[in-house]
Design a protein around this motif. Structure first.
Motif, PDB file in Angstrom:
ATOM      1  N   THR A   1       0.833  -1.206   0.000  1.00 33.78           N
ATOM      2  CA  THR A   1       0.000   0.000   0.000  1.00 33.78           C
ATOM      3  C   THR A   1       0.867   1.255   0.000  1.00 33.78           C
ATOM      4  O   THR A   1       0.618   2.201  -0.754  1.00 33.78           O
ATOM      5  N   LEU A   2       1.905   1.253   0.838  1.00 33.79           N
ATOM      6  CA  LEU A   2       2.806   2.404   0.881  1.00 33.79           C
ATOM      7  C   LEU A   2       3.532   2.579  -0.448  1.00 33.79           C
ATOM      8  O   LEU A   2       3.729   3.705  -0.927  1.00 33.79           O
ATOM      9  N   GLY A   3       3.926   1.476  -1.061  1.00 27.98           N
ATOM     10  CA  GLY A   3       4.601   1.562  -2.354  1.00 27.98           C
ATOM     11  C   GLY A   3       3.708   2.156  -3.430  1.00 27.98           C
ATOM     12  O   GLY A   3       4.151   3.001  -4.223  1.00 27.98           O
ATOM     13  N   LEU A   4       2.455   1.736  -3.466  1.00 25.26           N
ATOM     14  CA  LEU A   4       1.522   2.276  -4.453  1.00 25.26           C
ATOM     15  C   LEU A   4       1.236   3.750  -4.190  1.00 25.26           C
ATOM     16  O   LEU A   4       1.116   4.550  -5.129  1.00 25.26           O
ATOM     17  N   LEU A   5       1.122   4.123  -2.922  1.00 29.91           N
ATOM     18  CA  LEU A   5       0.918   5.534  -2.587  1.00 29.91           C
ATOM     19  C   LEU A   5       2.124   6.373  -3.017  1.00 29.91           C
ATOM     20  O   LEU A   5       1.963   7.513  -3.474  1.00 29.91           O
ATOM     21  N   ALA A   6       3.317   5.821  -2.886  1.00 25.30           N
ATOM     22  CA  ALA A   6       4.516   6.543  -3.307  1.00 25.30           C
ATOM     23  C   ALA A   6       4.494   6.780  -4.815  1.00 25.30           C
ATOM     24  O   ALA A   6       4.841   7.866  -5.295  1.00 25.30           O
ATOM     25  N   LEU A   7       4.083   5.763  -5.576  1.00 23.89           N
ATOM     26  CA  LEU A   7       3.984   5.944  -7.022  1.00 23.89           C
ATOM     27  C   LEU A   7       2.936   6.991  -7.377  1.00 23.89           C
ATOM     28  O   LEU A   7       3.089   7.738  -8.346  1.00 23.89           O
ATOM     29  N   ALA A   8       1.861   7.045  -6.586  1.00 20.88           N
ATOM     30  CA  ALA A   8       0.791   8.010  -6.857  1.00 20.88           C
ATOM     31  C   ALA A   8       1.275   9.453  -6.724  1.00 20.88           C
ATOM     32  O   ALA A   8       0.655  10.375  -7.279  1.00 20.88           O
ATOM     33  N   LEU A   9       2.383   9.665  -6.010  1.00 19.62           N
ATOM     34  CA  LEU A   9       2.928  11.020  -5.899  1.00 19.62           C
ATOM     35  C   LEU A   9       3.366  11.556  -7.250  1.00 19.62           C
ATOM     36  O   LEU A   9       3.519  12.762  -7.433  1.00 19.62           O
ATOM     37  N   GLY A  10       3.565  10.662  -8.217  1.00 24.18           N
ATOM     38  CA  GLY A  10       3.920  11.096  -9.557  1.00 24.18           C
ATOM     39  C   GLY A  10       2.828  11.886 -10.245  1.00 24.18           C
ATOM     40  O   GLY A  10       3.057  12.477 -11.310  1.00 24.18           O
ATOM     41  N   LEU A  11       1.623  11.913  -9.672  1.00 23.42           N
ATOM     42  CA  LEU A  11       0.546  12.726 -10.238  1.00 23.42           C
ATOM     43  C   LEU A  11       0.932  14.199 -10.303  1.00 23.42           C
ATOM     44  O   LEU A  11       0.391  14.952 -11.110  1.00 23.42           O
ATOM     45  N   THR A  12       1.880  14.593  -9.462  1.00 21.94           N
ATOM     46  CA  THR A  12       2.333  15.990  -9.480  1.00 21.94           C
ATOM     47  C   THR A  12       3.140  16.304 -10.737  1.00 21.94           C
ATOM     48  O   THR A  12       3.419  17.468 -11.017  1.00 21.94           O
ATOM     49  N   GLN A  13       3.523  15.269 -11.498  1.00 25.50           N
ATOM     50  CA  GLN A  13       4.312  15.465 -12.712  1.00 25.50           C
ATOM     51  C   GLN A  13       3.449  15.472 -13.965  1.00 25.50           C
ATOM     52  O   GLN A  13       3.957  15.293 -15.069  1.00 25.50           O
TER      53      GLN A  13
ATOM     54  N   ILE B   1       0.898  -8.169 -10.876  1.00 21.93           N
ATOM     55  CA  ILE B   1       2.079  -8.549 -10.100  1.00 21.93           C
ATOM     56  C   ILE B   1       1.998  -8.097  -8.646  1.00 21.93           C
ATOM     57  O   ILE B   1       2.404  -8.827  -7.729  1.00 21.93           O
ATOM     58  N   VAL B   2       1.449  -6.902  -8.412  1.00 26.28           N
ATOM     59  CA  VAL B   2       1.452  -6.343  -7.062  1.00 26.28           C
ATOM     60  C   VAL B   2       0.098  -6.510  -6.367  1.00 26.28           C
ATOM     61  O   VAL B   2       0.004  -7.105  -5.293  1.00 26.28           O
ATOM     62  N   VAL B   3      -0.960  -5.984  -7.003  1.00 24.21           N
ATOM     63  CA  VAL B   3      -2.268  -5.970  -6.341  1.00 24.21           C
ATOM     64  C   VAL B   3      -2.816  -7.378  -6.172  1.00 24.21           C
ATOM     65  O   VAL B   3      -3.181  -7.801  -5.075  1.00 24.21           O
ATOM     66  N   ARG B   4      -2.874  -8.146  -7.275  1.00 25.68           N
ATOM     67  CA  ARG B   4      -3.470  -9.483  -7.189  1.00 25.68           C
ATOM     68  C   ARG B   4      -2.559 -10.477  -6.472  1.00 25.68           C
ATOM     69  O   ARG B   4      -3.024 -11.360  -5.750  1.00 25.68           O
ATOM     70  N   THR B   5      -1.234 -10.358  -6.637  1.00 28.18           N
ATOM     71  CA  THR B   5      -0.315 -11.327  -6.049  1.00 28.18           C
ATOM     72  C   THR B   5      -0.044 -11.063  -4.578  1.00 28.18           C
ATOM     73  O   THR B   5       0.084 -12.011  -3.792  1.00 28.18           O
ATOM     74  N   LEU B   6       0.017  -9.804  -4.185  1.00 28.92           N
ATOM     75  CA  LEU B   6       0.434  -9.474  -2.820  1.00 28.92           C
ATOM     76  C   LEU B   6      -0.648  -8.768  -2.012  1.00 28.92           C
ATOM     77  O   LEU B   6      -1.043  -9.242  -0.936  1.00 28.92           O
ATOM     78  N   LEU B   7      -1.138  -7.640  -2.523  1.00 29.58           N
ATOM     79  CA  LEU B   7      -2.010  -6.800  -1.708  1.00 29.58           C
ATOM     80  C   LEU B   7      -3.332  -7.485  -1.368  1.00 29.58           C
ATOM     81  O   LEU B   7      -3.710  -7.577  -0.193  1.00 29.58           O
TER      82      LEU B   7
END
Length: 750
Positions: A369-381, A707-713
């Motif tokens: 969850t933290l990793g996905l939130l970190a990627l979401a910070l790219g919305l500022t770009q 890879i991330v959501v279905r496999t882990l989260l």
């Protein structure tokens, strides 16, 4: 009895395959005919109540014949010579003789720096292919005997011709690339010289059936097909079709370990796989049909076309594919033929993943969850939220090069004014008010016809809007009948006196030349100010349109569409998941994970687009399209996983069911995600920025979901919650004895 049932099943399979081959023989040719019913022309795309649409309607009264202007621009950096002027004048006569060109043409307009000439060539409004043919002829004639002059054909007609050329090449190259990508992945997944043929044949049949349905519905006017929808239909059908085929084949292979006869194995596989496939397809169809709520015709066209493709795919994958598999039997899997003594080998590569998720479930879902939130910070770009006309293409087309020359040598908004329709009595007051706005260079009325005919330049070169041609709603122009005079000069009578304004139904048309390029964000803001000022003038009844106004209304409509459609899509998906899983908590969590994945995908993509690809921005409709496809398709993998988890939970308890579901679906869902990502990435072969961005976004998002959501989260969340994940169904209460609420036991079983 069993033997008779087996023979009956084989006969049914033979009949089904033969029936589909007949259907394929009829529908196959239509996959190459979709371009014949695609409308890449200047159909209206804005809603009827948009101010720019009202301006288009009013503008029709100010000209005898609506046209789409081509702007022929001549450049010589050392300075335009007298011979250059004579060539441009001779070209004007030559162009006027081309069928489809409205003559006489206005004289060429020199630039202030004397390095360029601009010639407006009005073309009768027609379909995109007809305009393209006229533009091709103009380009050929203009470049003949150039004598060192650089010549380009730009403007709305030039841009439309380039777009039509791009979309006319969709059928062949895109289909071949998609087929090649799917073929390679199937060979890697199955490592069989035979099995890959079955899903590829079924996917091809799906596309043929979809093409047949779309062709006749578009030909009869029930739906609208454009180049954008046509391209997405290809990758969507092959991607989703291969996904459904992989799921069915995986379940069939699994059941072959438990049944001697392929017919019996298929019956069990069909019963087990159909709920998930139907729920997945229904989710995608429902999400796509939500685009019908869009106020933009270009968006609404995509929904039913894509939904038809998914519907056709479901029908084929639930009938033709099972019949092919039954006839292929066990030997279709050669050289690794499934036997009834190695069932536990299924998913053996996923046992370590399941044990890791079971032992560290809380840590896994927290970190992901933290990793996905970190990627979401790219919305500022994100950068600019719109693409200019010159930024639509990956390659430098002739119209883009011509627009660059026009921007270099002529005032920013010359040739694409804001058209202001006001009552005749308020014209002077409105003119004075608009001249005081920063960003407006000049305001002049459209004049009445003088002696000898219509005032020159009756068509403004802001041009015809090829509705639906540009993906996502970014449109290369807007039909503006009744336009700017060449060079901004008012035509006079024979004695040189200015002609009076043309009055139609008590209204006059004012043309405000902007200081900024018409397709820029600054020009849109200027139009917004013009509307504020003119609407405040008493009795003016002002209506403001033009190229920049169309872009502004498109952006506003896109914002409205996002605010309306996104919540509806989420609600529809939530209902479908609740019906499938017979739970409320699980669907809510699944939707939240997919939304988080979507935000992370956009963030990562905006970083890639801005710093990797060097794109200045994205289309106004890109977030909506990306959302619909990513959420509708991304939820598929959660459906595949959680429907199997529920099935296993009924037998062994929730926590054991979660890990068992992850093990048995791990390989097939990963393969399905790779296939879908690869097919959508095929859109990147098209030289349009907006389609490249959509293809990259869906590919990245699907891989994140797989890879991330279905496999882990999702498995970690479900394991951590245990039987509570099924609240408020009976399984959330009766699961206790089966589950034993034991993490260690569930993990050990894997």
């Amino acid at each position: 009895m069993a033997g008779m049932r087996n023979r009956t099943g084989l006969l049914i399979a033979v009949a089904v395959v033969l029936g589909w081959l007949v259907i394929g023989g009829v529908s196959g040719p239509y996959s190459g005919k979709l371009g014949q019913v695609a409308t890449n022309d200047n159909a209206s795309f804005l809603p009827s109540d948009a101010e720019a649409t009202k301006a288009q309607t009013l503008a029709k009264g100010f000209v005898e014949q609506p046209t789409t202007p081509a702007l022929v621009v001549y450049e010589r950096t050392s300075g335009i010579t007298e011979a250059d002027k004579q060539k441009a004048a001779a070209d004007a006569v030559k162009f006027g003789q081309i069928p489809g060109v409205v003559s006489p043409l206005p004289p060429p307009v020199p630039s202030a720096d004397n390095q360029a000439l601009q010639l407006i060539v009005p073309i009768s409004d027609a379909e995109g292919d007809q305009i393209r043919a006229v533009v091709d002829k103009i380009r050929t004639d203009a470049q003949a005997d150039a004598g060192g002059l650089t010549v380009h054909v730009a403007g709305p007609a030039g841009l439309l011709a380039d777009l039509v050329e791009v979309f006319s090449s969709i059928d062949g190259p895109l289909l071949l690339v998609t087929l090649f990508v799917v073929l390679v992945i199937l060979l890697i997944v199955y490592r069989s010289p035979v099995l890959w043929i079955i899903p590829l044949l079924a996917a091809g049949m799906s596309y043929s059936l979809a093409a047949l349905a779309v062709y006749f519905m578009a030909d009869s006017g029930i739906i609208q097909l454009n180049g954008q929808a046509q391209g997405i239909l290809t990758v969507l059908v092959f991607g989703a079709g291969t996904d459904y085929a992989l799921l069915m084949i995986a379940r069939y292979r699994e059941e072959l370990h438990h049944h001697i006869r392929p017919v019996d194995a298929m019956r069990a596989a069909w019963r087990g796989a159909v709920p998930a496939i139907l729920a997945s397809g229904s989710t995608v169809i429902a999400g796509l049909l939500c685009l019908l709520l869009s106020s933009l015709n270009s968006n609404r066209a995509l929904g039913p076309v894509s939904a038809l493709g998914i519907g056709a795919t479901l029908v084929v994958m639930l009938t033709f594919l099972p019949a092919l598999l039954v006839l292929g039997g066990r030997w279709a899997f050669w050289p690794k033929v499934p036997r009834d003594d190695d069932a536990e080998a299924i998913g053996r590569l996923w046992h370590p993943t399941a044990r890791f998720v079971g032992r560290h479930s809380r840590l896994v879902w927290a970190l992901t969850t933290l990793g996905l939130l970190a990627l979401a910070l790219g919305l500022t770009q994100q950068g600019e939220s719109k693409l200019a006309q010159t930024e639509l293409f990956i390659q430098r087309t002739d119209s883009v090069a011509g627009q660059g020359v026009i921007t270099k040598h002529y005032p920013g908004g010359q040739g694409s004014p804001a058209n202001i329709f006001v009552t005749a009595g308020a014209a002077q007051q409105v003119t004075a008010a608009v001249k005081g706005i920063q960003g407006v260079a000049d305001v002049k009325p459209l004049t009445a016809a003088g002696p000898g005919g219509a005032a020159p330049g009756g068509q403004q070169p802001g041009g015809s809007q090829p509705g639906g041609s540009s993906p996502g709603g970014q449109q290369p122009g807007g039909q503006q009948p009744g336009g700017q005079q060449p060079g901004g000069q008012q035509p006079g009578g024979q004695d040189g006196t200015p002609l009076p304004p043309k009055v139609v139904d008590g209204r006059v048309q004012l043309q405000a030349t902007l200081t900024d390029p018409a397709d820029s964000s600054a020009a849109e803001e200027t139009v917004r100010k013009i509307r504020e000022v003119t609407h405040a003038v008493p009795g003016a009844n002002a209506v403001v349109g033009g190229f920049s106004a169309i872009d502004l209304d498109t952006a506003d409509a896109s914002t409205r569409d996002r605010n309306v459609i996104i919540p509806v899509v989420l609600a529809v998906i939530l209902v479908i998941l609740a019906l499938l899983l017979r739970s409320l908590l699980a669907p809510i969590l699944l939707v939240l994970t997919v939304v988080l994945s979507f935000l992370a995908t956009l963030g990562l993509c905006f970083i890639l687009f801005r710093h990797g690809f060097g794109y200045p921005g994205s289309d106004a409709s890109f977030p909506l399209f990306a959302f619909v496809f990513l959420v509708a398709l991304g939820i598929d993998y959660n459906i595949f996983l959680m429907s199997r988890v529920r099935e296993e939970s009924l037998k062994r308890g929730t926590r054991s069911g979660v890990l068992r579901g992850l093990v048995v679906t791990g390989g097939v869902i990963t393969s399905a995600g790779v296939v879908l990502a690869a097919t959508f990435s095929a859109l990147t072969i098209l030289p349009l920025v907006v389609l490249v961005e959509l293809g990259v976004a869906v590919a990245v998002g699907v891989l994140l979901d797989t890879i991330v959501v279905r496999t882990l989260l999702v498995p970690a969340l479900a394991f951590d919650l245990g039987r509570k994940i099924w609240w408020p169904s009976a399984l959330s209460r009766t699961d206790k004895n089966l589950d034993g609420e034991s993490r260690d036991r569930a993990t050990h079983e894997q």
